[in-house]
Every structure is written in structure tokens, then in C-alpha cells.
Write an enzyme that holds these catalytic residues in place. Structure first.
Site, PDB file in Angstrom:
ATOM      1  N   ASP A  75      -4.137 -12.839   3.822  1.00 11.48           N
ATOM      2  CA  ASP A  75      -5.384 -12.360   4.416  1.00 11.48           C
ATOM      3  C   ASP A  75      -6.607 -12.664   3.562  1.00 11.48           C
ATOM      4  OD1 ASP A  75      -4.343 -10.623   2.563  1.00 11.48           O
ATOM      5  OD2 ASP A  75      -4.456  -8.842   3.831  1.00 11.48           O
TER       6      ASP A  75
ATOM      7  N   HIS B  18      -6.375  -7.352  -0.221  1.00 12.33           N
ATOM      8  CA  HIS B  18      -6.529  -5.945  -0.568  1.00 12.33           C
ATOM      9  C   HIS B  18      -5.722  -5.621  -1.828  1.00 12.33           C
ATOM     10  CE1 HIS B  18      -6.953  -6.063   3.929  1.00 12.33           C
ATOM     11  NE2 HIS B  18      -8.037  -5.378   3.613  1.00 12.33           N
TER      12      HIS B  18
ATOM     13  N   HIS C  45       0.818  -1.217   0.000  1.00 19.63           N
ATOM     14  CA  HIS C  45       0.000   0.000   0.000  1.00 19.63           C
ATOM     15  C   HIS C  45       0.855   1.272   0.000  1.00 19.63           C
ATOM     16  CE1 HIS C  45      -3.596  -2.316   0.400  1.00 19.63           C
ATOM     17  NE2 HIS C  45      -3.299  -2.771   1.602  1.00 19.63           N
TER      18      HIS C  45
ATOM     19  N   ASP D  43      -2.733 -10.622  -2.236  1.00 18.22           N
ATOM     20  CA  ASP D  43      -3.298 -10.131  -0.986  1.00 18.22           C
ATOM     21  C   ASP D  43      -4.796  -9.873  -1.164  1.00 18.22           C
ATOM     22  OD1 ASP D  43      -1.994  -8.558   1.673  1.00 18.22           O
ATOM     23  OD2 ASP D  43      -3.946  -7.789   1.054  1.00 18.22           O
TER      24      ASP D  43
END
Length: 340
Positions: A282, A195, A158, A193
Site C-alpha cells: 500500500d 502504515h 496492526h 507497509d
């Protein structure tokens, strides 16, 4: 499989996390290292401490202004009367082209995208060694043509070139891909991931020499919200070199693996000869973020599928938060890759 980790990465121990207007303990805790380390050992990984390649490979993708901010902001913040114990912004510019303020508070808002990346006294040094783990991993696969695992924590995907966000400060996967590129490789970054890797996308969005592809929960109602949609294909020279494959919430192993095949087709069409896997765990059905529903067995299948590309591959740790299955998910991924 060779693995890289430096114990100094554990020093970053953030306390605060604000989501949906509520303050709660930060889920990106040092305990993640203990569990991930155990999972890697169970998969047969042999750990080494990374070499210090210096700031150069990091500065290849992060701006000097941003790196100066990370190195100095905690000291500056601590001089503010009544300031909190962690650097957390409360104001942000509307655009990256807005004026750059002199104040620590203003610069925090400029360089931190959200409230999920609090900076402590130890954050920069932990992130620095997290990045060095990824750099050593990249150098290893470049030299040997084999695979490696970088236990990079804090994570990185990120983090933009000049902005932290979502638990991330230095973009370890992006740093590793650039390290491979300057050594003559044509790298792709495959982000699995839950996200979207918005920082990674932003870092390479106008470039054609690194291909970025991400499978993630649909950001229409899931972090990072503003990035990760299918129509985001790159810009300028990078048009067509970014691929987003958003998935419905609760996507299971079968659908995920079919979508992964689409990612592989593009990676092969790019002419990739070295792969960086931004390994978020995740997406698991028991992860606290509850975005997708991948099983532990499914992670093994993902690892095996990636092995089918037959590329020098670096797994760089991204997300995957505290649950009883975290270590097993890493073991399953790396074992599935090794066996295939």
C-alpha cells in the site's frame, strides 16, 4: 519461490469501515486474494496449502484471553437484541490495566482498537488459516534456508498480543518470527507497509530477541497516529531493539531506498540470520490510502535490495488494497528479489 495459502482465508468478508466519521465499504476485501494470488503466480510462485500447526504457535505471541475472545465473540454478540451484523466496538478503556468487563460489548472495546477490524462469523477461522500460512512459510525457510511467500489475508501487523486493529486479528509476521526464534534463529521483522506495524512493535517492544524495524508514512498525520514515531526505540530489555523510520507523505522510490539502507545496517548489526518481511504493497502511488509514492518498478528495487541481505526470507502479506497495480506490485517485488 514456494508460497502458502489456504482458501478458507477468503471467508472473512467485512462490510463496514468507518474513517473520518464516514461509513464506507471495507477495503480489506476477499478480492485482494484473487489479485495477490495472480501476482504471485506471475512471479513464478508454487503454492501449497499450509499444514495445521495448531494454536500453539499463535498462542506464543497472543494471550489466551484474547484468543478466547476471538473464538467466541461473534456468537455472544449475536445474542444481543438489536446488535449489528458485525462486532464493532463503541467504547474503549483508557488503559490496558483498566477493569476487564464481562459484557460482550465491553470486551469488544477492550480487544478491538478501532472500527476498522469488524468481526464476522468467519473472521476467526480465516485469520487462523492466514496465520497457519505464515507458520508454514517460517517452517519452510527454517528447513531449507530459502525464501517463501505467505499470502496471509486477513493481514496482521496492526494486531497486538491482546488486541485487533486496522483490518488485523492475528499478527502473522510476529507469529512467524517467534516460530523462527524457537527453532534457534535470531529473526528480524522488516515492515515495509505504508502504515506503521504498531501491533508488531507492541508485541516485541520489551524483548531483545526479535528486532523490529518499520518504514512507513509519518504517523503524525497518518494511521496509526499514536505509534511509529522515531523516538520509540523499545523499553526495558527491548531498548534499542525497535527502529522506526517514518517518511514524509509522498516519499518516492529514491528516498525510500536510501532509508531502506539504514534499516539494513541495523538488521545486520543485530546479527539477524532469518528475515520476516511484513510486505505491505500500500506504499504504491496508486493505492487508495495515498501515503507514499512508490512505483511498481520501485517495488522490484525493494525486493532486489532485500535479497542483498542474503538471508532466509519470508514475505508475509500485509496491506495493499484494490487498484489495477496490486498484482503487478507483488510480481515486481518477488521477481526483483528472485533475480537478485
Amino acid at each position: 519461490m514456494k508460497a502458502f495459502f489456504d482458501a478458507r482465508q477468503a471467508a472473512h468478508d467485512p462490510k463496514h469501515f468507518m474513517a473520518n466519521g464516514a461509513l464506507s465499504p471495507n477495503p480489506e476485501q476477499p478480492e485482494r486474494i484473487t489479485r495477490l494470488h495472480a501476482g504471485a503466480l506471475a512471479a513464478g510462485c508454487a503454492f501449497e496449502t499450509p499444514l495445521d500447526a495448531g494454536i500453539g504457535p499463535i498462542a506464543a505471541v497472543h494471550t489466551p484471553q484474547y484468543l478466547t475472545f476471538l473464538q467466541n465473540i461473534y456468537t455472544r454478540w449475536s445474542r444481543i437484541e438489536g446488535a449489528g451484523e458485525e462486532v464493532i466496538p463503541n467504547v474503549h478503556p483508557a488503559n490496558r490495566t483498566d477493569s476487564y468487563p464481562l459484557s460482550a460489548v465491553g470486551q469488544a472495546g477492550y480487544h478491538q482498537a478501532d472500527t476498522a477490524c469488524p468481526i464476522t462469523a468467519d473472521t476467526y477461522h480465516a485469520a487462523y488459516w492466514s496465520a497457519q500460512s505464515a507458520i508454514s512459510g517460517a517452517d519452510y525457510i527454517a528447513k531449507t534456508g530459502k525464501a517463501a511467500y505467505a499470502l496471509s489475508r486477513p493481514p496482521g501487523h496492526h494486531a497486538f498480543g491482546d488486541m485487533a486493529g486496522g483490518f488485523c486479528f492475528l499478527n502473522n509476521s510476529g507469529i512467524a518470527a517467534e516460530r523462527l526464534r524457537v527453532q534457534g534463529f535470531r529473526p528480524a521483522i522488516l515492515d515495509v507497509d505504508v502504515h506503521h506495524g504498531n501491533g508488531t512493535q507492541g508485541m516485541f517492544y520489551e524483548r531483545s530477541d526479535v528486532f523490529t524495524v518499520s518504514l512507513h508514512a509519518d504517523p503524525a498525520r497518518f494511521y496509526p497516529f499514536f505509534w511509529g514515531h522515531a523516538q520509540e526505540r523499545g523499553q526495558g530489555l527491548g531498548l534499542g531493539y525497535n527502529l522506526n523510520l517514518p517518511l514524509p507523505r509522498g516519499t518516492d522510490d529514491t528516498t525510500y531506498l536510501k532509508t531502506l539502507d539504514k534499516a539494513f545496517e541495523s538488521i545486520e548489526a543485530f546479527g539477524c540470520n532469518a528475515l520476516v518481511v511484513a510486505l505491505g504493497l500500500d506504499a504504491h502511488i496508486e493505492d487508495p490510502f495515498q501515503g507514499l509514492a512508490i512505483t511498481t518498478t520501485g517495488f522490484g528495487q525493494i525486493g532486489a535490495a532485500i535479497a542483498g541481505l542474503k538471508l532466509p526470507t519470508l514475505f508475509v502479506q500485509e496491506g495493499g488494497y484494490l487498484s489495477d497495480a496490486l498484482a503487478d506490485n507483488l510480481t515486481s517485488t518477488l521477481t526483483g528479489f528472485a533475480r537478485a
